[in-house]
Design a protein around this motif. Structure first.
Motif, PDB file in Angstrom:
ATOM      1  N   GLY A  15       0.825  -1.204   0.000  1.00  0.00           N
ATOM      2  CA  GLY A  15       0.000   0.000   0.000  1.00  0.00           C
ATOM      3  C   GLY A  15       0.857   1.251   0.000  1.00  0.00           C
ATOM      4  O   GLY A  15       1.957   1.263   0.561  1.00  0.00           O
ATOM      5  N   ASP A  16       0.369   2.306  -0.606  1.00  0.00           N
ATOM      6  CA  ASP A  16       1.099   3.574  -0.689  1.00  0.00           C
ATOM      7  C   ASP A  16       0.761   4.416   0.540  1.00  0.00           C
ATOM      8  O   ASP A  16      -0.060   5.328   0.487  1.00  0.00           O
ATOM      9  CB  ASP A  16       0.719   4.296  -1.986  1.00  0.00           C
ATOM     10  N   PHE A  17       1.436   4.144   1.666  1.00  0.00           N
ATOM     11  CA  PHE A  17       1.056   4.813   2.912  1.00  0.00           C
ATOM     12  C   PHE A  17       1.529   6.265   2.955  1.00  0.00           C
ATOM     13  O   PHE A  17       0.969   7.083   3.692  1.00  0.00           O
ATOM     14  CB  PHE A  17       1.556   4.026   4.127  1.00  0.00           C
ATOM     15  N   ASP A  18       2.574   6.618   2.182  1.00  0.00           N
ATOM     16  CA  ASP A  18       3.049   7.996   2.209  1.00  0.00           C
ATOM     17  C   ASP A  18       2.527   8.831   1.034  1.00  0.00           C
ATOM     18  O   ASP A  18       2.936   9.979   0.851  1.00  0.00           O
ATOM     19  CB  ASP A  18       4.577   8.043   2.243  1.00  0.00           C
ATOM     20  N   LYS A  19       1.633   8.250   0.228  1.00  0.00           N
ATOM     21  CA  LYS A  19       0.892   8.953  -0.817  1.00  0.00           C
ATOM     22  C   LYS A  19       1.813   9.650  -1.831  1.00  0.00           C
ATOM     23  O   LYS A  19       1.543  10.761  -2.271  1.00  0.00           O
ATOM     24  CB  LYS A  19      -0.080   9.963  -0.184  1.00  0.00           C
ATOM     25  N   ASP A  20       2.889   8.934  -2.215  1.00  0.00           N
ATOM     26  CA  ASP A  20       3.770   9.492  -3.241  1.00  0.00           C
ATOM     27  C   ASP A  20       3.562   8.832  -4.594  1.00  0.00           C
ATOM     28  O   ASP A  20       4.316   9.088  -5.536  1.00  0.00           O
ATOM     29  CB  ASP A  20       5.237   9.378  -2.814  1.00  0.00           C
ATOM     30  N   GLY A  21       2.558   7.956  -4.697  1.00  0.00           N
ATOM     31  CA  GLY A  21       2.264   7.289  -5.953  1.00  0.00           C
ATOM     32  C   GLY A  21       3.011   5.997  -6.174  1.00  0.00           C
ATOM     33  O   GLY A  21       2.850   5.375  -7.231  1.00  0.00           O
ATOM     34  N   PHE A  61       7.054  -6.123  16.735  1.00  0.00           N
ATOM     35  CA  PHE A  61       5.637  -6.008  17.050  1.00  0.00           C
ATOM     36  C   PHE A  61       5.115  -7.245  17.762  1.00  0.00           C
ATOM     37  O   PHE A  61       4.178  -7.167  18.543  1.00  0.00           O
ATOM     38  CB  PHE A  61       4.833  -5.795  15.763  1.00  0.00           C
ATOM     39  N   GLY A  62       5.688  -8.397  17.486  1.00  0.00           N
ATOM     40  CA  GLY A  62       5.190  -9.656  18.025  1.00  0.00           C
ATOM     41  C   GLY A  62       5.200 -10.710  16.940  1.00  0.00           C
ATOM     42  O   GLY A  62       5.857 -10.571  15.900  1.00  0.00           O
ATOM     43  N   MET A  63       4.443 -11.779  17.159  1.00  0.00           N
ATOM     44  CA  MET A  63       4.413 -12.911  16.231  1.00  0.00           C
ATOM     45  C   MET A  63       3.284 -12.686  15.218  1.00  0.00           C
ATOM     46  O   MET A  63       2.176 -13.210  15.346  1.00  0.00           O
ATOM     47  CB  MET A  63       4.230 -14.200  17.014  1.00  0.00           C
ATOM     48  N   VAL A  64       3.578 -11.877  14.199  1.00  0.00           N
ATOM     49  CA  VAL A  64       2.567 -11.397  13.260  1.00  0.00           C
ATOM     50  C   VAL A  64       2.150 -12.520  12.300  1.00  0.00           C
ATOM     51  O   VAL A  64       2.995 -13.251  11.775  1.00  0.00           O
ATOM     52  CB  VAL A  64       3.092 -10.187  12.472  1.00  0.00           C
ATOM     53  N   THR A  65       0.839 -12.644  12.062  1.00  0.00           N
ATOM     54  CA  THR A  65       0.324 -13.666  11.147  1.00  0.00           C
ATOM     55  C   THR A  65      -0.384 -13.093   9.931  1.00  0.00           C
ATOM     56  O   THR A  65      -0.433 -13.737   8.885  1.00  0.00           O
ATOM     57  CB  THR A  65      -0.652 -14.605  11.876  1.00  0.00           C
ATOM     58  N   HIS A  66      -0.969 -11.894  10.042  1.00  0.00           N
ATOM     59  CA  HIS A  66      -1.741 -11.346   8.926  1.00  0.00           C
ATOM     60  C   HIS A  66      -1.707  -9.824   9.009  1.00  0.00           C
ATOM     61  O   HIS A  66      -1.638  -9.247  10.103  1.00  0.00           O
ATOM     62  CB  HIS A  66      -3.185 -11.847   8.979  1.00  0.00           C
ATOM     63  N   SER A  67      -1.775  -9.164   7.837  1.00  0.00           N
ATOM     64  CA  SER A  67      -1.690  -7.700   7.806  1.00  0.00           C
ATOM     65  C   SER A  67      -2.416  -7.168   6.584  1.00  0.00           C
ATOM     66  O   SER A  67      -2.605  -7.874   5.585  1.00  0.00           O
ATOM     67  CB  SER A  67      -0.220  -7.257   7.777  1.00  0.00           C
ATOM     68  N   GLN A  68      -2.813  -5.879   6.673  1.00  0.00           N
ATOM     69  CA  GLN A  68      -3.454  -5.218   5.533  1.00  0.00           C
ATOM     70  C   GLN A  68      -3.371  -3.705   5.718  1.00  0.00           C
ATOM     71  O   GLN A  68      -3.603  -3.176   6.807  1.00  0.00           O
ATOM     72  CB  GLN A  68      -4.931  -5.636   5.423  1.00  0.00           C
ATOM     73  N   LEU A  80      -2.104   0.699   8.936  1.00  0.00           N
ATOM     74  CA  LEU A  80      -1.747  -0.718   8.862  1.00  0.00           C
ATOM     75  C   LEU A  80      -2.457  -1.477   9.975  1.00  0.00           C
ATOM     76  O   LEU A  80      -2.302  -1.148  11.160  1.00  0.00           O
ATOM     77  CB  LEU A  80      -0.236  -0.899   8.995  1.00  0.00           C
ATOM     78  N   VAL A  81      -3.240  -2.475   9.591  1.00  0.00           N
ATOM     79  CA  VAL A  81      -3.910  -3.357  10.545  1.00  0.00           C
ATOM     80  C   VAL A  81      -3.171  -4.686  10.528  1.00  0.00           C
ATOM     81  O   VAL A  81      -2.848  -5.211   9.454  1.00  0.00           O
ATOM     82  CB  VAL A  81      -5.386  -3.567  10.170  1.00  0.00           C
ATOM     83  N   PHE A  82      -2.881  -5.237  11.712  1.00  0.00           N
ATOM     84  CA  PHE A  82      -2.221  -6.540  11.760  1.00  0.00           C
ATOM     85  C   PHE A  82      -2.608  -7.286  13.030  1.00  0.00           C
ATOM     86  O   PHE A  82      -3.132  -6.709  13.987  1.00  0.00           O
ATOM     87  CB  PHE A  82      -0.694  -6.409  11.642  1.00  0.00           C
ATOM     88  N   CYS A  83      -2.362  -8.599  13.010  1.00  0.00           N
ATOM     89  CA  CYS A  83      -2.686  -9.441  14.150  1.00  0.00           C
ATOM     90  C   CYS A  83      -1.642 -10.541  14.241  1.00  0.00           C
ATOM     91  O   CYS A  83      -0.744 -10.645  13.395  1.00  0.00           O
ATOM     92  CB  CYS A  83      -4.091 -10.034  14.016  1.00  0.00           C
ATOM     93  N   ASN A  88      -2.212  -8.547  20.384  1.00  0.00           N
ATOM     94  CA  ASN A  88      -3.491  -7.847  20.223  1.00  0.00           C
ATOM     95  C   ASN A  88      -3.841  -7.684  18.746  1.00  0.00           C
ATOM     96  O   ASN A  88      -2.967  -7.667  17.886  1.00  0.00           O
ATOM     97  CB  ASN A  88      -3.409  -6.442  20.831  1.00  0.00           C
ATOM     98  N   MET A  89      -5.138  -7.533  18.463  1.00  0.00           N
ATOM     99  CA  MET A  89      -5.511  -6.900  17.198  1.00  0.00           C
ATOM    100  C   MET A  89      -4.917  -5.502  17.247  1.00  0.00           C
ATOM    101  O   MET A  89      -5.140  -4.757  18.202  1.00  0.00           O
ATOM    102  CB  MET A  89      -7.027  -6.842  17.063  1.00  0.00           C
ATOM    103  N   SER A  90      -4.159  -5.125  16.235  1.00  0.00           N
ATOM    104  CA  SER A  90      -3.330  -3.928  16.328  1.00  0.00           C
ATOM    105  C   SER A  90      -3.464  -3.058  15.092  1.00  0.00           C
ATOM    106  O   SER A  90      -3.718  -3.557  13.989  1.00  0.00           O
ATOM    107  CB  SER A  90      -1.853  -4.310  16.509  1.00  0.00           C
ATOM    108  N   ILE A  91      -3.249  -1.755  15.279  1.00  0.00           N
ATOM    109  CA  ILE A  91      -3.315  -0.793  14.185  1.00  0.00           C
ATOM    110  C   ILE A  91      -2.132   0.171  14.304  1.00  0.00           C
ATOM    111  O   ILE A  91      -1.855   0.695  15.396  1.00  0.00           O
ATOM    112  CB  ILE A  91      -4.638   0.006  14.220  1.00  0.00           C
ATOM    113  N   LEU A  92      -1.423   0.381  13.194  1.00  0.00           N
ATOM    114  CA  LEU A  92      -0.479   1.486  13.085  1.00  0.00           C
ATOM    115  C   LEU A  92      -1.211   2.613  12.377  1.00  0.00           C
ATOM    116  O   LEU A  92      -1.513   2.526  11.187  1.00  0.00           O
ATOM    117  CB  LEU A  92       0.757   1.083  12.289  1.00  0.00           C
ATOM    118  N   GLU A  93      -1.527   3.661  13.119  1.00  0.00           N
ATOM    119  CA  GLU A  93      -2.319   4.759  12.573  1.00  0.00           C
ATOM    120  C   GLU A  93      -1.416   5.758  11.869  1.00  0.00           C
ATOM    121  O   GLU A  93      -0.451   6.273  12.438  1.00  0.00           O
ATOM    122  CB  GLU A  93      -3.100   5.446  13.687  1.00  0.00           C
ATOM    123  N   ASN A  94      -1.748   6.041  10.628  1.00  0.00           N
ATOM    124  CA  ASN A  94      -1.001   6.998   9.815  1.00  0.00           C
ATOM    125  C   ASN A  94      -1.347   8.418  10.276  1.00  0.00           C
ATOM    126  O   ASN A  94      -2.524   8.803  10.292  1.00  0.00           O
ATOM    127  CB  ASN A  94      -1.354   6.795   8.347  1.00  0.00           C
TER     128      ASN A  94
END
Length: 338
Positions: A15-21, A61-68, A80-83, A88-94
């Motif tokens: 995903g383009d999290f920094d919006k530079d294209g 972050f921990g033992m990550v299994t899935h992300s989006q 970024l959402v990951f688990c 925990n169910m976790s979010i990195l908020e932009n």
């Protein structure tokens, strides 16, 4: 050619999290070989406008299994959402400037540490913010967990050989006890035989501090499981409220989730690869949940997919309007639908 981090990866999200294209990457890692329980590094890699990648975030972050990547807070940038396991169910908020801030406790996800396998994001209550449907180990499981009585994993060097040992405690029969038997622990750390010459002595162990050779400085890391149910987390003004999926969806670990435009939820489950002490989890290979109630957050109707009972799935992917691909370990793959 690009240089990528070397890691025991489990998930990649684009995903383009920094919006530079230009698309950026999250590389999530689940484990460190021979060191179960230790948190490996996961990485956010920023695309340098097509001229390579640079590390924007490097965290345990921990033992990550899935992300989006998804705009979870509806502010027109990708979060970024990951688990994961013991996570925990976790979010990195932009923050809008490319800075990612970890969120869990202050958005209602602070006591959700589980054995999470997957999740699906969809605005179920039509409030403009994405909700989380998350697949966990389920309640048909040897361990039981809650925020008040979590399963505990201590990473500690029991025999002082420089190699950390994972020691798990779970609550059973009104007390905490080690999950591993004395024989298993002696095979892992022979030195403890001096303290526990028989099972009578070992039966009194209820905490990691009951191992005489362990001091607080010896505990490298402690992790918890507070929730084993597969859940719906509904967002209400940015705060998540957890509602368990119906009991039929709790009979085995949910490994894959898909939803259609009518809020029909299709999931696949089971897990054949646990340790012998935990057993095979094959209570439900898959099902369909419909009739979602916005008021209660509950799916009212369940229907089985009638898949093989010994299915060992890892995911489900929509191919077209009427077909889904079920991917499995050590077996054939299935196409579900017309």
């Amino acid at each position: 050619p690009v240089s990528l981090p070397h890691t025991n990866g489990s998930t990649v999200a684009v995903g383009d999290f920094d919006k530079d294209g230009f698309d950026d990457l999250f590389i999530g890692a689940r484990s460190m070989p021979s060191f179960y329980g230790l948190s490996p590094y996961s990485f956010v890699l920023r695309n340098k406008e097509g001229f390579g990648l640079e590390i924007a975030e490097k965290r345990r972050f921990g033992m990550v299994t899935h992300s989006q990547w998804a705009d979870i807070d509806n502010d027109d940038d990708l979060d970024l959402v990951f688990c994961g396991d013991w996570l925990n169910m976790s979010i990195l908020e932009n923050q809008g400037d490319g800075k990612l801030v970890y969120q869990a406790q202050n958005i209602g996800l602070g006591e959700t540490a589980g054995m999470w396998n997957t999740f699906y994001l969809k605005d179920l209550n039509a409030d403009g913010q994405l909700d989380i449907i998350a697949g966990n180990a389920g309640t048909n499981f040897k361990w039981k967990a809650s925020p008040e009585k979590p399963v505990k994993l201590h990473i500690v060097d029991l025999d002082k050989n420089g190699k950390p040992d994972p020691i798990i405690f779970h609550h059973s029969f009104a007390r905490y006890m080690p999950f591993a038997s004395l024989d298993k622990l002696v095979a892992q750390a022979p030195g403890i035989r001096k303290q526990f010459v028989n099972y009578t002595a070992f039966s009194k162990v209820a905490t990691i501090e009951d191992f005489k050779q362990v001091t607080p400085e010896d505990i490298v890391e402690t992790k918890l499981i507070q929730e084993l149910r597969s859940m719906v987390y509904l967002s209400e003004n940015g705060i998540y409220k957890g509602i368990p999926l119906p009991k039929e969806a709790q009979m085995s670990p949910i490994q894959g989730i898909m939803m259609d435009e009518n809020n029909k939820l299709i999931f696949v489950g089971n897990y054949q690869d646990y340790l012998t002490e935990l057993g095979v989890s094959s209570g439900n290979s898959g099902g369909v949940l419909t009739d979602f109630s916005v008021e209660s957050g509950v799916f009212k109707t369940y229907k089985s997919l009638n898949l093989p009972a010994d299915l060992n799935p890892r995911g489900i992917t929509q191919l077209n309007a009427n077909q889904y691909l079920i991917t499995c370990n050590n077996g054939v793959q299935y196409i579900l639908g017309e």
